[in-house]
Write a protein that holds these residues in place. Structure first.
Motif, PDB file in Angstrom:
ATOM      1  N   PHE A 320       0.833  -1.152   0.016  1.00 33.09           N
ATOM      2  CA  PHE A 320      -0.082   0.164   0.185  1.00 33.09           C
ATOM      3  C   PHE A 320       0.892   1.300   0.017  1.00 33.09           C
ATOM      4  CE2 PHE A 320      -3.116  -2.976   1.695  1.00 33.09           C
ATOM      5  CZ  PHE A 320      -3.893  -2.999   0.738  1.00 33.09           C
ATOM      6  N   CYS A 321       2.131   1.063  -0.083  1.00 30.16           N
ATOM      7  CA  CYS A 321       2.846   2.302  -0.041  1.00 30.16           C
ATOM      8  C   CYS A 321       3.147   2.401  -1.538  1.00 30.16           C
ATOM      9  CB  CYS A 321       4.243   2.034   0.420  1.00 30.16           C
ATOM     10  SG  CYS A 321       4.331   2.104   2.237  1.00 30.16           S
ATOM     11  N   ARG A 322       2.668   1.689  -2.556  1.00 34.02           N
ATOM     12  CA  ARG A 322       2.674   2.029  -3.873  1.00 34.02           C
ATOM     13  C   ARG A 322       1.853   2.951  -4.256  1.00 34.02           C
ATOM     14  NH1 ARG A 322       2.476  -4.596  -5.580  1.00 34.02           N
ATOM     15  NH2 ARG A 322       4.210  -5.256  -4.238  1.00 34.02           N
ATOM     16  N   ARG A 323       2.230   3.630  -5.455  1.00 33.18           N
ATOM     17  CA  ARG A 323       1.576   4.668  -5.661  1.00 33.18           C
ATOM     18  C   ARG A 323       0.598   4.443  -7.192  1.00 33.18           C
ATOM     19  NH1 ARG A 323       5.195   7.444  -2.540  1.00 33.18           N
ATOM     20  NH2 ARG A 323       4.387   9.146  -1.494  1.00 33.18           N
ATOM     21  N   SER A 324       0.968   3.178  -7.671  1.00 34.92           N
ATOM     22  CA  SER A 324       0.405   2.784  -8.958  1.00 34.92           C
ATOM     23  C   SER A 324       0.183   1.440  -8.894  1.00 34.92           C
ATOM     24  CB  SER A 324       1.198   3.104 -10.045  1.00 34.92           C
ATOM     25  OG  SER A 324       2.405   2.605 -10.117  1.00 34.92           O
ATOM     26  N   GLY A 325      -0.744   0.893 -10.031  1.00 30.54           N
ATOM     27  CA  GLY A 325      -1.070  -0.590 -10.335  1.00 30.54           C
ATOM     28  C   GLY A 325      -2.246  -0.689  -9.195  1.00 30.54           C
ATOM     29  N   ARG A 326      -2.401  -2.236  -9.043  1.00 30.62           N
ATOM     30  CA  ARG A 326      -3.514  -2.842  -8.538  1.00 30.62           C
ATOM     31  C   ARG A 326      -3.698  -2.227  -6.969  1.00 30.62           C
ATOM     32  NH1 ARG A 326      -1.679  -7.555 -11.343  1.00 30.62           N
ATOM     33  NH2 ARG A 326      -3.480  -7.922 -12.924  1.00 30.62           N
ATOM     34  N   TYR A 327      -2.569  -1.938  -6.132  1.00 33.83           N
ATOM     35  CA  TYR A 327      -2.590  -1.529  -4.857  1.00 33.83           C
ATOM     36  C   TYR A 327      -2.581   0.191  -4.769  1.00 33.83           C
ATOM     37  CZ  TYR A 327      -1.760  -6.394  -3.827  1.00 33.83           C
ATOM     38  OH  TYR A 327      -1.991  -7.766  -3.808  1.00 33.83           O
ATOM     39  N   SER A 328      -2.852   0.657  -5.898  1.00 35.71           N
ATOM     40  CA  SER A 328      -3.123   2.257  -5.918  1.00 35.71           C
ATOM     41  C   SER A 328      -4.671   2.442  -5.331  1.00 35.71           C
ATOM     42  CB  SER A 328      -2.852   2.882  -6.965  1.00 35.71           C
ATOM     43  OG  SER A 328      -3.609   2.603  -7.856  1.00 35.71           O
ATOM     44  N   ALA A 329      -4.970   3.773  -5.134  1.00 34.24           N
ATOM     45  CA  ALA A 329      -6.198   4.020  -4.813  1.00 34.24           C
ATOM     46  C   ALA A 329      -7.030   3.570  -6.293  1.00 34.24           C
ATOM     47  CB  ALA A 329      -6.362   5.697  -4.700  1.00 34.24           C
ATOM     48  N   ALA A 330      -6.512   3.965  -7.407  1.00 31.81           N
ATOM     49  CA  ALA A 330      -7.394   3.615  -8.531  1.00 31.81           C
ATOM     50  C   ALA A 330      -7.685   2.141  -8.633  1.00 31.81           C
ATOM     51  CB  ALA A 330      -6.617   4.042  -9.707  1.00 31.81           C
ATOM     52  N   GLY A 331      -6.402   1.169  -8.448  1.00 29.34           N
ATOM     53  CA  GLY A 331      -6.518   0.109  -8.262  1.00 29.34           C
ATOM     54  C   GLY A 331      -7.439  -0.637  -7.514  1.00 29.34           C
ATOM     55  N   LEU A 332      -7.675  -0.022  -6.190  1.00 30.35           N
ATOM     56  CA  LEU A 332      -8.787  -0.289  -5.213  1.00 30.35           C
ATOM     57  C   LEU A 332     -10.239   0.022  -5.592  1.00 30.35           C
ATOM     58  CD1 LEU A 332      -7.035   0.858  -2.006  1.00 30.35           C
ATOM     59  CD2 LEU A 332      -7.775  -1.467  -2.275  1.00 30.35           C
TER      60      LEU A 332
END
Length: 340
Positions: A320-332
């Motif tokens: 959840f420290c990632r800012r892109s991809g499936r664990y970003s806010a957009a990914g959620l």
């Protein structure tokens, strides 16, 4: 000292021998140094037994286990130390369980954990919204934390807003999740990148399968649930009725427990993303649940596997420290869309 906890904390009662999943089995039980000294000084047969029960694992003093069960747990699912000497004789871990306790200077916050069947019933299965009560005690403040007062106050007010937002029942749960993630990005002053990847929920399930697993029931649930194309048991939708109320309680639980920890990292978005992830996973794994109690059991299994395993917590923190991809806010948010 100001102590804040949910309004139902005083109603919590341990199920003792009637618990369907005792907290004295399935995980390690660390023992604090004052308790170690006290156990070693005990007299008689019980003292001898307590000294034998103390073992060192990876440099940490723990209570020994046999076949996954604490050696002090008897066949009636009761603690022999508690039966002989009372609650005050327990080590800090056992005395506090299932409560998680965090202290910020003169403020202490208490939230019982959802791994406990009694707290699932007392808290998660309730229909009413959550309120928090604060009492001021004469307890002397002996622990001080090196935190920025202005930053703490800013996050405190931000958490108040987040807790109110997720309990706005006139809004759909999907709208509340979007607004919650937007609030967290605003508090952090950042906007995460879009997610171009599909299969978000499947990726979450695979990630959980690669983590440490404590119980066969959790592994079976991960292996059989969250399949693409499966229809929810509630034909009105995943986010309605008792499901929405359980999701709301989960969000409140996580925001209260974790959001203020951003005062140490300078960011709250990872903690908020974890709360949303928690809800998405429980709703996905519980698609076939027909009752509030069945969905509560899914949440309890998650809590036992994730919240009580430091390695699993660290693994998710890194995600959840990632800012892109499936664990970003957009990914959620994409995962939320997949739940429809």
């Amino acid at each position: 000292m100001k102590i804040t906890k949910p309004q139902w904390d005083q109603e919590f009662r341990c199920l003792a021998g009637g618990c369907p999943d005792t907290c004295c089995a399935g995980w390690e039980i660390p023992v604090d140094e004052p308790s170690v000294l006290r156990f070693r000084a005990m007299d008689g047969a019980l003292g001898q037994r307590m000294r034998r029960a103390l073992v060192t694992v990876d440099g940490e003093m723990q209570l020994a286990r046999k076949e996954g069960r604490c050696v002090l747990l008897n066949q009636a699912q009761l603690c022999d130390l508690y039966a002989a000497c009372g609650e005050e004789a327990l080590c800090r871990t056992c005395h506090l369980h299932p409560r998680f306790v965090v202290q910020y200077g003169g403020r202490r916050e208490i939230m019982p954990g959802l791994s406990c069947p009694a707290w699932v019933t007392t808290y998660l299965l309730r229909e009413e919204p959550v309120e928090f009560v604060t009492e001021e005690t004469e307890e002397e403040i002996t622990e001080y934390t090196d935190i920025d007062g202005a930053q703490f106050y800013r996050l405190w007010k931000g958490r108040e807003k987040a807790l109110a937002l997720v309990q706005e029942r006139q809004r759909t749960m999907e709208e509340r999740l979007r607004r919650l993630l937007a609030l967290a990005q605003e508090l952090d002053g950042e906007e995460e990148l879009e997610c171009s990847q599909d299969g978000v929920l499947a990726a979450y399930r695979e990630r959980l399968l690669r983590m440490e697993i404590l119980t066969p029931a959790w592994r079976e649930l991960l292996q059989t649930a969250c399949r693409s194309g499966r229809e929810p048991a509630d034909t009105a939708g995943v986010w309605t009725g008792f499901r929405a109320q359980v999701a709301e309680k989960l969000l409140v639980y996580d925001l209260f427990r974790f959001m203020l920890q951003g005062v140490y990292t300078g960011r709250v978005l990872p903690q908020v993303k974890y709360a949303v992830f928690h809800v998405l996973v429980i709703m996905a794994l519980g698609r076939d649940c027909r009752t509030r109690e069945e969905l509560g059991e899914v949440a309890r299994l998650y809590s036992k596997e994730i919240e009580h395993c430091a390695e699993n917590q660290k693994a998710l923190d890194r995600c959840f420290c990632r800012r892109s991809g499936r664990y970003s806010a957009a990914g959620l948010l994409r995962g939320m869309e997949e739940l429809r």
